[in-house]
Write a protein that holds these residues in place. Structure first.
Motif, PDB file in Angstrom:
ATOM      1  N   GLU A   1       0.854  -1.184   0.000  1.00 55.12           N
ATOM      2  CA  GLU A   1       0.000   0.000   0.000  1.00 55.12           C
ATOM      3  C   GLU A   1       0.890   1.234   0.000  1.00 55.12           C
ATOM      4  OE1 GLU A   1      -0.640   0.008   4.852  1.00 55.12           O
ATOM      5  OE2 GLU A   1      -2.246  -0.695   3.535  1.00 55.12           O
ATOM      6  N   PRO A   2       0.355   2.384  -0.367  1.00 49.10           N
ATOM      7  CA  PRO A   2       1.176   3.596  -0.388  1.00 49.10           C
ATOM      8  C   PRO A   2       1.795   3.875   0.975  1.00 49.10           C
ATOM      9  CG  PRO A   2      -0.886   3.969  -1.532  1.00 49.10           C
ATOM     10  CD  PRO A   2      -1.024   2.639  -0.883  1.00 49.10           C
ATOM     11  N   PHE A   3       3.028   4.361   0.930  1.00 53.96           N
ATOM     12  CA  PHE A   3       3.771   4.638   2.152  1.00 53.96           C
ATOM     13  C   PHE A   3       3.224   5.880   2.849  1.00 53.96           C
ATOM     14  CE2 PHE A   3       7.413   6.647   4.331  1.00 53.96           C
ATOM     15  CZ  PHE A   3       7.744   5.617   5.199  1.00 53.96           C
ATOM     16  N   GLN A   4       2.880   5.746   4.120  1.00 54.68           N
ATOM     17  CA  GLN A   4       2.377   6.852   4.932  1.00 54.68           C
ATOM     18  C   GLN A   4       3.403   7.112   6.043  1.00 54.68           C
ATOM     19  OE1 GLN A   4      -0.304   8.505   4.113  1.00 54.68           O
ATOM     20  NE2 GLN A   4      -0.957   7.109   2.473  1.00 54.68           N
ATOM     21  N   PRO A   5       4.236   8.146   5.916  1.00 58.07           N
ATOM     22  CA  PRO A   5       5.289   8.389   6.918  1.00 58.07           C
ATOM     23  C   PRO A   5       4.755   8.522   8.340  1.00 58.07           C
ATOM     24  CG  PRO A   5       5.633   9.741   4.976  1.00 58.07           C
ATOM     25  CD  PRO A   5       4.282   9.116   4.807  1.00 58.07           C
ATOM     26  N   ALA A   6       3.623   9.236   8.514  1.00 53.36           N
ATOM     27  CA  ALA A   6       3.104   9.484   9.864  1.00 53.36           C
ATOM     28  C   ALA A   6       2.550   8.237  10.510  1.00 53.36           C
ATOM     29  CB  ALA A   6       2.037  10.579   9.814  1.00 53.36           C
ATOM     30  N   GLU A   7       2.314   7.187   9.720  1.00 55.69           N
ATOM     31  CA  GLU A   7       1.721   5.979  10.262  1.00 55.69           C
ATOM     32  C   GLU A   7       2.666   4.779  10.182  1.00 55.69           C
ATOM     33  OE1 GLU A   7      -1.902   5.304   8.211  1.00 55.69           O
ATOM     34  OE2 GLU A   7      -2.795   7.235   8.753  1.00 55.69           O
ATOM     35  N   SER A   8       3.920   5.064   9.885  1.00 49.56           N
ATOM     36  CA  SER A   8       4.878   3.964   9.679  1.00 49.56           C
ATOM     37  C   SER A   8       6.004   4.020  10.708  1.00 49.56           C
ATOM     38  CB  SER A   8       5.485   4.045   8.271  1.00 49.56           C
ATOM     39  OG  SER A   8       4.483   3.944   7.285  1.00 49.56           O
TER      40      SER A   8
ATOM     41  N   SER B   1       3.316  -0.894   9.637  1.00 50.05           N
ATOM     42  CA  SER B   1       2.345   0.094   9.149  1.00 50.05           C
ATOM     43  C   SER B   1       0.963  -0.434   9.513  1.00 50.05           C
ATOM     44  CB  SER B   1       2.507   0.303   7.642  1.00 50.05           C
ATOM     45  OG  SER B   1       1.616   1.280   7.159  1.00 50.05           O
ATOM     46  N   SER B   2       0.169  -0.814   8.527  1.00 50.90           N
ATOM     47  CA  SER B   2      -1.103  -1.451   8.841  1.00 50.90           C
ATOM     48  C   SER B   2      -0.887  -2.875   9.323  1.00 50.90           C
ATOM     49  CB  SER B   2      -2.001  -1.441   7.597  1.00 50.90           C
ATOM     50  OG  SER B   2      -1.374  -2.142   6.532  1.00 50.90           O
ATOM     51  N   ARG B   3       0.278  -3.430   9.035  1.00 51.85           N
ATOM     52  CA  ARG B   3       0.658  -4.748   9.521  1.00 51.85           C
ATOM     53  C   ARG B   3       2.174  -4.756   9.744  1.00 51.85           C
ATOM     54  NH1 ARG B   3       0.428  -8.789   4.270  1.00 51.85           N
ATOM     55  NH2 ARG B   3       1.652  -7.471   2.851  1.00 51.85           N
ATOM     56  N   THR B   4       2.645  -5.765  10.472  1.00 55.73           N
ATOM     57  CA  THR B   4       4.073  -5.866  10.793  1.00 55.73           C
ATOM     58  C   THR B   4       4.716  -6.925   9.916  1.00 55.73           C
ATOM     59  OG1 THR B   4       3.668  -5.210  13.080  1.00 55.73           O
ATOM     60  CG2 THR B   4       5.748  -6.345  12.604  1.00 55.73           C
TER      61      THR B   4
ATOM     62  N   ASN C   1      10.559   6.554  12.917  1.00 54.15           N
ATOM     63  CA  ASN C   1       9.269   6.513  13.607  1.00 54.15           C
ATOM     64  C   ASN C   1       8.424   7.726  13.217  1.00 54.15           C
ATOM     65  OD1 ASN C   1       7.179   5.840  15.328  1.00 54.15           O
ATOM     66  ND2 ASN C   1       8.184   6.648  17.161  1.00 54.15           N
ATOM     67  N   LYS C   2       7.322   7.457  12.533  1.00 56.42           N
ATOM     68  CA  LYS C   2       6.331   8.466  12.209  1.00 56.42           C
ATOM     69  C   LYS C   2       6.932   9.710  11.557  1.00 56.42           C
ATOM     70  CE  LYS C   2       3.182   6.955  15.860  1.00 56.42           C
ATOM     71  NZ  LYS C   2       2.399   7.340  17.078  1.00 56.42           N
ATOM     72  N   GLY C   3       7.667   9.476  10.477  1.00 54.62           N
ATOM     73  CA  GLY C   3       8.166  10.578   9.664  1.00 54.62           C
ATOM     74  C   GLY C   3       9.517  11.126  10.042  1.00 54.62           C
ATOM     75  N   GLN C   4      10.170  10.600  11.082  1.00 56.92           N
ATOM     76  CA  GLN C   4      11.482  11.113  11.451  1.00 56.92           C
ATOM     77  C   GLN C   4      12.323   9.999  12.076  1.00 56.92           C
ATOM     78  OE1 GLN C   4      10.906  14.250  14.278  1.00 56.92           O
ATOM     79  NE2 GLN C   4       9.916  12.950  15.804  1.00 56.92           N
ATOM     80  N   GLU C   5      13.637  10.246  12.055  1.00 55.98           N
ATOM     81  CA  GLU C   5      14.576   9.270  12.623  1.00 55.98           C
ATOM     82  C   GLU C   5      14.712   9.517  14.125  1.00 55.98           C
ATOM     83  OE1 GLU C   5      18.162   8.560   9.972  1.00 55.98           O
ATOM     84  OE2 GLU C   5      17.328  10.351   9.017  1.00 55.98           O
ATOM     85  N   GLU C   6      14.754   8.433  14.875  1.00 57.54           N
ATOM     86  CA  GLU C   6      14.925   8.513  16.321  1.00 57.54           C
ATOM     87  C   GLU C   6      16.276   7.923  16.692  1.00 57.54           C
ATOM     88  OE1 GLU C   6      11.802   6.610  18.411  1.00 57.54           O
ATOM     89  OE2 GLU C   6      10.279   8.121  17.901  1.00 57.54           O
ATOM     90  N   PHE C   7      17.115   8.758  17.291  1.00 56.05           N
ATOM     91  CA  PHE C   7      18.458   8.309  17.641  1.00 56.05           C
ATOM     92  C   PHE C   7      18.594   7.990  19.127  1.00 56.05           C
ATOM     93  CE2 PHE C   7      18.911  11.026  13.877  1.00 56.05           C
ATOM     94  CZ  PHE C   7      19.540  10.149  13.015  1.00 56.05           C
TER      95      PHE C   7
END
Length: 592
Positions: free
Chosen positions: A51-58, A127-130, A76-82
């Protein structure tokens, strides 16, 4: 500067590759990646999005497999977490956020460390699934230094030592007997090897074998199972040159550095004094400053000016430098590298940020540094140099485009460079022929054809002699184009000879020395002992004869004394016999 350009351009260059290559790749499992310490490891991963990539939900995790708690990278949700990243991977990982919508989940680890060895990781896409995709295991290697072999003629042992490598290597010994044409691989029970783990995680190796009088040479081979590379050394057992200690090498380097510094300071002072005198004689121009700057510029830039031809080692990489006089945005630049005598293109860069077609033999071998294009740096790096690249002349043509894609400035056949490929020689190995009183020197695996020279020490002089009457021949391997050189020289009346093999292109030389003793010329140790004893006896007899000739009275007096003593002994024996006969007669008369 070369390393700086490569580090800045490495990651950006992969972005272009991903646009072209990754859509063709399918996700694979349990991929093994072998890398060298300090290099960059690219973890290729392409996931077919359902499905289309959704940054805020991925959420995307690059993490250890199974029960491992390693976290390599997190999106995580549109940004990298360090903050959740494992400490060991801090400031060493890079993903490509603009490529995530295309399913490009690739990751770069740079630089690779020894602690990364055997790290098994996977990508968890949520996303919608793992989904778990792209399992891989990273194997890290560090190259071992070329081994050194030391010979102990008293104990008849050979010791091979090397260091700086990882992981533990496989050590193989081979020996060549005087009566055998081929080498024999020594059995494991004949080899004693010790392995020491250093503080930096690398290994120090020392391996020892025993040899007999019939062994002519031994060779030590160190195999790295991760990098699949082998380094080796060969040593003639008859003449082990004394090893140079690290302390001696440090002293030599320090002395050379001091001499160079003294020369530079002397030149600077001389220029200053001369030019200042000129100023004092009426010149208003501060020539000493100009001269000093010119001298400093020359000293610093002289090594950089000599960029052509470009030397490259077989199997390695070479930077082909080129800096054009322009300042432009990469979207207004188009250039290509091409062979001078053909239409084969090494590298093509179009203004829209894509790499164009290139000759098949250069595919996946050339890289540019697009972060440097704005300053006119259009250098490229050529990887996996081979013999086919030798003596090829290449150049770059570039065009500066306006907004309507019309060229406003052209550069034609700039930065012409000629590649000169070299391969280091292995050996040399010296072989003594007792029947003909000759020594043969053999070296192999090098390119181009080498220069062989001989020097020797005469038995009656300490001054080295240049041996000019050597018979030298070279043979080129038709498969890999490398050369094997063989040179033979007479060693009559010599106590030692040295064979020197020089690569004329890299100016590197390797040499080997052997002594010419009585055993090497065909006499056994028993025969030598017999000759020595005979010589001692002859010297003793000669000394006695000379003394007798010079002092005959001593020997005469001694002979008279001997004769006198013998006469007295005979008279005493005669008297004893007479007394015994008289006693016997008296006894008979008494009995009658």
């Amino acid at each position: 500067m070369k390393g700086f350009i490569f580090q800045r351009g490495f990651l950006s260059a992969f972005v272009v590759v991903f646009h072209l290559v990754l859509p063709l790749l399918a996700s694979s499992e349990n991929t093994n990646i072998n890398r060298t310490r300090g290099a960059a490891a690219l973890w290729l991963c392409h996931h077919n999005l359902s499905e289309p990539f959704q940054p805020a939900e991925s959420r995307i995790y690059w993490q250890g497999q199974g029960d491992s708690n390693i976290v390599v990278h997190v999106y995580n949700k549109g940004q990298e977490e360090f903050q959740t990243q494992s400490e060991t991977f801090r400031n060493r990982t890079k993903i490509f956020p603009d490529q995530l919508p295309l399913g490009n989940l690739s990751l770069v680890i740079e630089p690779v460390k020894l602690g990364d060895d055997r790290t098994s990781s996977e990508v968890v896409f949520m996303s919608s699934r793992t989904e778990k995709v792209c399992q891989w295991t990273l194997y890290v290697a560090a190259p071992f230094q070329v081994p050194k072999i030391e010979i102990d003629p008293t104990k008849m042992t050979a010791t091979c030592s090397t260091q700086g490598g990882y992981p533990k290597p496989e050590i193989t010994w081979k020996s060549r007997d005087t009566s055998q044409a081929s080498e024999r691989t020594l059995e494991p029970h004949e080899v004693q090897t010790s392995v020491t783990l250093e503080e930096d995680g690398t290994y120090n190796i020392s391996s020892r074998v025993n040899f007999t009088e019939s062994v002519k040479s031994v060779s030590c081979h160190v195999y790295n199972p991760t990098s699949n590379q082998t380094v080796s050394a060969t040593r003639d057992t008859t003449d082990p040159p004394p090893p140079v200690s690290s302390h001696t090498e440090a002293i030599v380097v320090a002395v050379v550095a001091i001499v160079i510094a003294a020369i530079i300071v002397s030149l600077a002072v001389w220029t200053y004094v001369c030019c200042r005198r000129r100023n004092e004689n009426g010149s208003n121009t501060p020539h000493w400053r100009m001269a000093s700057r010119g001298l400093l510029f020359y000293l610093l830039c002289a090594p950089v000016m000599a960029q052509k031809p470009v030397s490259a080692t077989v199997g390695g990489s070479v930077l082909i430098p080129c800096s054009l006089n322009l300042s432009v945005h990469p979207t207004r630049l188009r250039f290509y590298w091409q062979e001078d005598d053909s239409e084969k293109v090494l590298f093509f860069w179009d203004k829209n940020g894509t790499e164009g077609p290139r000759a098949e033999q250069y595919r996946n071998r050339c890289r540019a540094f697009n972060t440097e294009f704005s300053s006119g740096n259009v250098s490229i790096r050529l990887d996996n140099v081979n013999m086919e690249d030798d003596q090829k002349t290449i150049w770059v043509s570039a065009a500066l485009l306006d907004k309507n894609n019309r060229p406003v400035k052209d550069f034609r056949k700039e930065c012409k460079s000629t590649l000169q490929v070299v391969a280091p020689y292995q050996g040399p190995v010296l072989t003594i022929n007792k029947a003909t009183n000759t020594v043969t020197c053999t070296a192999h695996g090098g390119y181009p054809e080498p220069q062989v020279s001989w020097t020797g020490l005469n038995k009656s002089s300490a001054a080295p002699l240049n041996l000019q009457e050597a018979q030298t021949s070279s043979e080129q391997n038709p498969r890999d184009k490398t050369y094997t050189v063989t040179s033979t020289v007479s060693v009559k009346d010599l106590k030692s000879v040295t064979c020197k093999v020089r690569n004329p292109r890299s100016n590197e030389s390797i040499e080997e020395t052997t002594k010419i003793g009585v055993e090497q010329l065909g006499l056994s140790s028993g025969a030598v002992a017999g000759i020595v004893i005979a010589v001692v006896v002859l010297i003793a007899v000669g000394a006695v004869a000379a003394f007798h000739k010079k002092h005959p009275e001593v020997f005469g007096q001694r002979n008279n004394q001997v004769c006198c003593c013998q006469y007295k002994v005979a008279q005493q024996e005669e008297r004893n016999d007479e007394e015994a006969d008289a006693a016997e007669r008296i006894e008979l008369e008494e009995q009658g």
